[in-house]
Every structure is written in structure tokens, then in C-alpha cells.
Design a protein around this motif. Structure first.
Motif, PDB file in Angstrom:
ATOM      1  N   MET A   1      52.163  61.102  67.205  1.00 34.51           N
ATOM      2  CA  MET A   1      53.138  60.112  66.751  1.00 34.51           C
ATOM      3  C   MET A   1      54.416  60.822  66.318  1.00 34.51           C
ATOM      4  SD  MET A   1      52.853  57.421  63.581  1.00 34.51           S
ATOM      5  CE  MET A   1      54.274  56.435  63.103  1.00 34.51           C
ATOM      6  N   PHE A   2      55.532  60.315  66.787  1.00 41.62           N
ATOM      7  CA  PHE A   2      56.826  60.895  66.428  1.00 41.62           C
ATOM      8  C   PHE A   2      57.840  59.768  66.279  1.00 41.62           C
ATOM      9  CE2 PHE A   2      60.967  62.780  67.484  1.00 41.62           C
ATOM     10  CZ  PHE A   2      60.998  63.798  66.541  1.00 41.62           C
ATOM     11  N   MET A   3      58.507  59.736  65.155  1.00 43.95           N
ATOM     12  CA  MET A   3      59.536  58.728  64.896  1.00 43.95           C
ATOM     13  C   MET A   3      60.806  59.433  64.436  1.00 43.95           C
ATOM     14  SD  MET A   3      57.283  55.926  62.778  1.00 43.95           S
ATOM     15  CE  MET A   3      58.723  54.870  62.540  1.00 43.95           C
ATOM     16  N   PHE A   4      61.944  58.898  64.854  1.00 41.57           N
ATOM     17  CA  PHE A   4      63.205  59.467  64.388  1.00 41.57           C
ATOM     18  C   PHE A   4      64.189  58.339  64.125  1.00 41.57           C
ATOM     19  CE2 PHE A   4      63.381  59.390  68.995  1.00 41.57           C
ATOM     20  CZ  PHE A   4      64.625  58.854  69.260  1.00 41.57           C
ATOM     21  N   LEU A   5      65.169  58.634  63.276  1.00 43.03           N
ATOM     22  CA  LEU A   5      66.154  57.631  62.869  1.00 43.03           C
ATOM     23  C   LEU A   5      67.496  58.306  62.650  1.00 43.03           C
ATOM     24  CD1 LEU A   5      66.510  54.598  61.925  1.00 43.03           C
ATOM     25  CD2 LEU A   5      66.189  55.475  59.598  1.00 43.03           C
ATOM     26  N   PRO A   6      68.562  57.832  63.303  1.00 46.55           N
ATOM     27  CA  PRO A   6      69.887  58.401  63.030  1.00 46.55           C
ATOM     28  C   PRO A   6      70.305  58.082  61.597  1.00 46.55           C
ATOM     29  CG  PRO A   6      70.076  56.424  64.380  1.00 46.55           C
ATOM     30  CD  PRO A   6      68.619  56.734  64.288  1.00 46.55           C
ATOM     31  N   LEU A   7      70.825  59.084  60.911  1.00 47.95           N
ATOM     32  CA  LEU A   7      71.200  58.920  59.509  1.00 47.95           C
ATOM     33  C   LEU A   7      72.706  58.861  59.301  1.00 47.95           C
ATOM     34  CD1 LEU A   7      68.689  61.459  57.913  1.00 47.95           C
ATOM     35  CD2 LEU A   7      68.418  58.980  58.155  1.00 47.95           C
ATOM     36  N   GLU A   8      73.439  59.629  60.105  1.00 47.40           N
ATOM     37  CA  GLU A   8      74.888  59.692  59.906  1.00 47.40           C
ATOM     38  C   GLU A   8      75.553  60.288  61.138  1.00 47.40           C
ATOM     39  OE1 GLU A   8      78.118  61.630  56.723  1.00 47.40           O
ATOM     40  OE2 GLU A   8      75.986  62.161  56.638  1.00 47.40           O
ATOM     41  N   LEU A   9      76.727  59.791  61.440  1.00 48.00           N
ATOM     42  CA  LEU A   9      77.565  60.388  62.476  1.00 48.00           C
ATOM     43  C   LEU A   9      78.745  61.040  61.776  1.00 48.00           C
ATOM     44  CD1 LEU A   9      78.265  60.821  65.492  1.00 48.00           C
ATOM     45  CD2 LEU A   9      79.535  58.664  65.390  1.00 48.00           C
ATOM     46  N   LYS A  10      78.767  62.367  61.788  1.00 50.33           N
ATOM     47  CA  LYS A  10      79.813  63.113  61.095  1.00 50.33           C
ATOM     48  C   LYS A  10      80.950  63.412  62.057  1.00 50.33           C
ATOM     49  CE  LYS A  10      76.724  65.279  57.735  1.00 50.33           C
ATOM     50  NZ  LYS A  10      76.226  66.556  57.174  1.00 50.33           N
ATOM     51  N   ALA A  11      81.978  62.591  62.014  1.00 53.82           N
ATOM     52  CA  ALA A  11      83.127  62.777  62.894  1.00 53.82           C
ATOM     53  C   ALA A  11      83.938  63.983  62.465  1.00 53.82           C
ATOM     54  CB  ALA A  11      83.991  61.519  62.897  1.00 53.82           C
ATOM     55  N   THR A  12      84.545  64.656  63.441  1.00 53.33           N
ATOM     56  CA  THR A  12      85.351  65.834  63.135  1.00 53.33           C
ATOM     57  C   THR A  12      86.714  65.460  62.574  1.00 53.33           C
ATOM     58  OG1 THR A  12      86.105  65.861  65.445  1.00 53.33           O
ATOM     59  CG2 THR A  12      84.208  67.242  64.884  1.00 53.33           C
ATOM     60  N   ARG A  13      87.183  64.251  62.867  1.00 58.41           N
ATOM     61  CA  ARG A  13      88.471  63.783  62.360  1.00 58.41           C
ATOM     62  C   ARG A  13      88.261  62.941  61.118  1.00 58.41           C
ATOM     63  NH1 ARG A  13      91.357  60.572  66.975  1.00 58.41           N
ATOM     64  NH2 ARG A  13      92.617  60.023  65.161  1.00 58.41           N
ATOM     65  N   THR A  14      89.091  63.144  60.115  1.00 61.23           N
ATOM     66  CA  THR A  14      89.019  62.345  58.894  1.00 61.23           C
ATOM     67  C   THR A  14      89.866  61.090  59.054  1.00 61.23           C
ATOM     68  OG1 THR A  14      88.721  64.333  57.539  1.00 61.23           O
ATOM     69  CG2 THR A  14      89.395  62.318  56.408  1.00 61.23           C
ATOM     70  N   ASP A  15      89.220  59.937  58.909  1.00 63.40           N
ATOM     71  CA  ASP A  15      89.919  58.664  59.041  1.00 63.40           C
ATOM     72  C   ASP A  15      89.483  57.773  57.889  1.00 63.40           C
ATOM     73  OD1 ASP A  15      91.078  56.258  59.812  1.00 63.40           O
ATOM     74  OD2 ASP A  15      90.746  56.633  61.935  1.00 63.40           O
ATOM     75  N   THR A  16      90.424  57.352  57.083  1.00 64.44           N
ATOM     76  CA  THR A  16      90.107  56.585  55.883  1.00 64.44           C
ATOM     77  C   THR A  16      90.218  55.078  56.091  1.00 64.44           C
ATOM     78  OG1 THR A  16      92.403  56.787  55.121  1.00 64.44           O
ATOM     79  CG2 THR A  16      90.849  58.463  54.378  1.00 64.44           C
ATOM     80  N   ARG A  17      90.500  54.642  57.320  1.00 66.01           N
ATOM     81  CA  ARG A  17      90.617  53.209  57.564  1.00 66.01           C
ATOM     82  C   ARG A  17      89.293  52.505  57.298  1.00 66.01           C
ATOM     83  NH1 ARG A  17      93.243  52.665  63.447  1.00 66.01           N
ATOM     84  NH2 ARG A  17      91.774  54.382  63.808  1.00 66.01           N
ATOM     85  N   VAL A  18      89.360  51.331  56.704  1.00 64.64           N
ATOM     86  CA  VAL A  18      88.155  50.557  56.405  1.00 64.64           C
ATOM     87  C   VAL A  18      87.651  49.894  57.683  1.00 64.64           C
ATOM     88  CG1 VAL A  18      87.204  48.631  55.090  1.00 64.64           C
ATOM     89  CG2 VAL A  18      88.921  50.138  54.047  1.00 64.64           C
ATOM     90  N   PRO A  19      86.382  50.100  58.057  1.00 61.74           N
ATOM     91  CA  PRO A  19      85.837  49.487  59.278  1.00 61.74           C
ATOM     92  C   PRO A  19      85.503  48.007  59.051  1.00 61.74           C
ATOM     93  CG  PRO A  19      84.144  50.782  58.198  1.00 61.74           C
ATOM     94  CD  PRO A  19      85.407  50.997  57.403  1.00 61.74           C
ATOM     95  N   LEU A  20      86.539  47.205  58.883  1.00 61.83           N
ATOM     96  CA  LEU A  20      86.371  45.802  58.521  1.00 61.83           C
ATOM     97  C   LEU A  20      85.632  45.014  59.589  1.00 61.83           C
ATOM     98  CD1 LEU A  20      86.959  43.457  56.599  1.00 61.83           C
ATOM     99  CD2 LEU A  20      89.174  43.185  57.734  1.00 61.83           C
ATOM    100  N   ALA A  21      85.988  45.223  60.858  1.00 64.31           N
ATOM    101  CA  ALA A  21      85.370  44.457  61.942  1.00 64.31           C
ATOM    102  C   ALA A  21      83.861  44.682  61.981  1.00 64.31           C
ATOM    103  CB  ALA A  21      85.996  44.845  63.279  1.00 64.31           C
ATOM    104  N   ASN A  22      83.438  45.922  61.812  1.00 68.14           N
ATOM    105  CA  ASN A  22      82.004  46.212  61.836  1.00 68.14           C
ATOM    106  C   ASN A  22      81.296  45.560  60.664  1.00 68.14           C
ATOM    107  OD1 ASN A  22      79.945  47.633  63.359  1.00 68.14           O
ATOM    108  ND2 ASN A  22      79.689  48.921  61.551  1.00 68.14           N
ATOM    109  N   ALA A  23      81.928  45.565  59.499  1.00 67.16           N
ATOM    110  CA  ALA A  23      81.335  44.924  58.322  1.00 67.16           C
ATOM    111  C   ALA A  23      81.160  43.426  58.550  1.00 67.16           C
ATOM    112  CB  ALA A  23      82.207  45.171  57.096  1.00 67.16           C
TER     113      ALA A  23
END
Length: 227
Positions: A1-23
Motif C-alpha cells: 500500500m502506498f499513498m501520497f498527497l501534494p502538500l505545497e507548490l513552491k513557486a520560484t517567483r514571489t507573487d503577493t497577489r490574492v488568488p481570489l478567483a480560486n477562493a
């Protein structure tokens, strides 16, 4: 048995915009589930015209919803920041409609779920942010733990029976691994709409990237061309 889950996508560019559409998309999915609209919003033979969109905001159960929304938050937030709210909605909703039309015309049953559009978002992330690192958590039981031990020597004997932890890979590797996993699942379990829909969603994600303006896909080159 093997399970995995993505935890975070660490982008190389810093972007402080609020992801309103996704929310907003996540909120609509959660509200629709709480209101019990999964059956009314499904898509299939003879379903209403709006079902080609509404099916993507309905889910078959709490775990179906939780898994989809978690992955959408992990990948959708950085993609939303990169594309901006308008283009992100076009990409997400356009994929839902394309998959919904196919399901209404070609699938024999009734379907719900946002995973096709989510795989489009994953594809966009892997293409536009190939250097980003995806943090992945995993849980494994014997005998899979023996294979892991060959790569990373266990510190305690118990890790030969049960193992958990996290690792990271660059997003670009997902362009190879994710389609291979979906194709392997199709070969293992036979044709099914779930894996086929995921692959179709990835193709839609590729189409979105090809249609995006250069200021989004190649911001530095677009800026240089402005002089």
C-alpha cells in the motif's frame, strides 16, 4: 500500500497577489455540496444545458470533495497568481465546459466532479512553473517500504513495515509522471471516465497555455520586446 498527497507548490517567483478567483471556486464547491446539489447538477444524457458547467461544482461524497479541493488549493493558488483572476477563470471554467460537453454527448452515465478542471490547472502549473518544487507527503506499508529502504536507508526497524514522510520534486517531472500514472491506471483497471477525464483535462491545460498571451507565459521576453 502506498499513498501520497501534494502538500505545497513552491513557486520560484514571489507573487503577493490574492488568488481570489480560486477562493471563490472552492467556496462554490463547498456550498454546493452542503446544499446537496450533486444529483441535480450532474451531467449526462438528456441533462440540462447548464449541466455542462454545474457538474464541476458537485461531488459524490465528502472525501471526493475534500481531495479535489485540497489539490485545487495547492496548485490553483499559485496558478491563479500567475494568470490573474480573469484568465484563471477562463481556463478553469472553459475546461469544465469542454469536458461537460463531451460527457453530455458521449458518456452513458451521469457524472460529477471538478477533477478534470483541476488536472488542467496542474498541467498549467507544470508548464509555466517547471522549476517550482512540489512538496509531497507519503504513507507506505510493507512490502512497498522495502523499495523505499533501497533509496533511503531506514533509521529504525519499524520503518521496514510502515513508513511516512515527505519529499519534493521539480514540477517539470510531473509532465512525464502524471500522464504515465493516469495511463497506467487505465491499463490496470480498464477504460474509465475518471482517468480519461484527467487526461482530457491535462490536454485542455496544454491548450490554455498555448492560447495565453506572452506577457503571462513568457513575462520576461514580453517585457524585453516592449523596448
Amino acid at each position: 500500500m502506498f499513498m501520497f498527497l501534494p502538500l505545497e507548490l513552491k513557486a520560484t517567483r514571489t507573487d503577493t497577489r490574492v488568488p481570489l478567483a480560486n477562493a471563490v471556486l472552492v467556496a462554490i464547491n463547498v456550498i454546493a455540496f452542503c446544499l446537496g446539489l450533486s444529483t441535480a447538477w450532474s451531467v449526462g444524457p438528456g441533462s440540462g444545458l447548464f449541466s455542462i458547467l454545474t457538474y464541476g461544482f458537485a461531488h459524490a461524497g465528502i472525501w471526493h470533495l475534500a481531495a479535489n479541493m485540497w489539490v485545487l488549493l495547492v496548485f490553483g493558488n499559485p496558478v491563479n497568481r500567475r494568470l490573474g483572476n480573469a484568465w484563471y477563470l477562463v481556463a478553469y471554467l472553459g475546461t469544465l465546459v469542454a469536458l461537460g460537453l463531451f460527457a453530455r454527448l458521449c458518456v452513458g452515465g451521469y457524472l460529477v466532479g471538478a477533477s478534470g478542471a483541476i488536472f488542467a490547472v496542474i498541467m498549467i502549473a507544470m508548464i509555466l512553473m517547471p522549476a517550482a518544487r512540489i512538496e509531497i507527503g507519503y504513507f507506505a506499508l510493507f512490502p512497498i517500504t522495502l523499495l523505499i529502504a533501497l533509496i533511503h536507508r531506514p533509521e529504525e526497524w519499524i520503518y521496514l513495515l510502515i513508513r511516512w514522510g515527505r519529499f519534493s520534486v521539480r514540477a517539470v517531472w510531473g509532465l512525464l509522471l502524471v500522464p504515465l500514472l493516469e495511463l497506467w491506471s487505465l491499463c490496470w483497471s480498464g477504460w474509465n471516465w475518471t482517468d480519461s477525464g484527467h487526461l482530457f483535462g491535462m490536454l485542455c491545460g496544454l491548450a490554455v497555455v498555448l492560447l495565453l498571451p506572452a506577457r503571462i507565459t513568457m513575462p520576461r521576453r514580453a517585457a524585453a520586446g516592449a523596448f
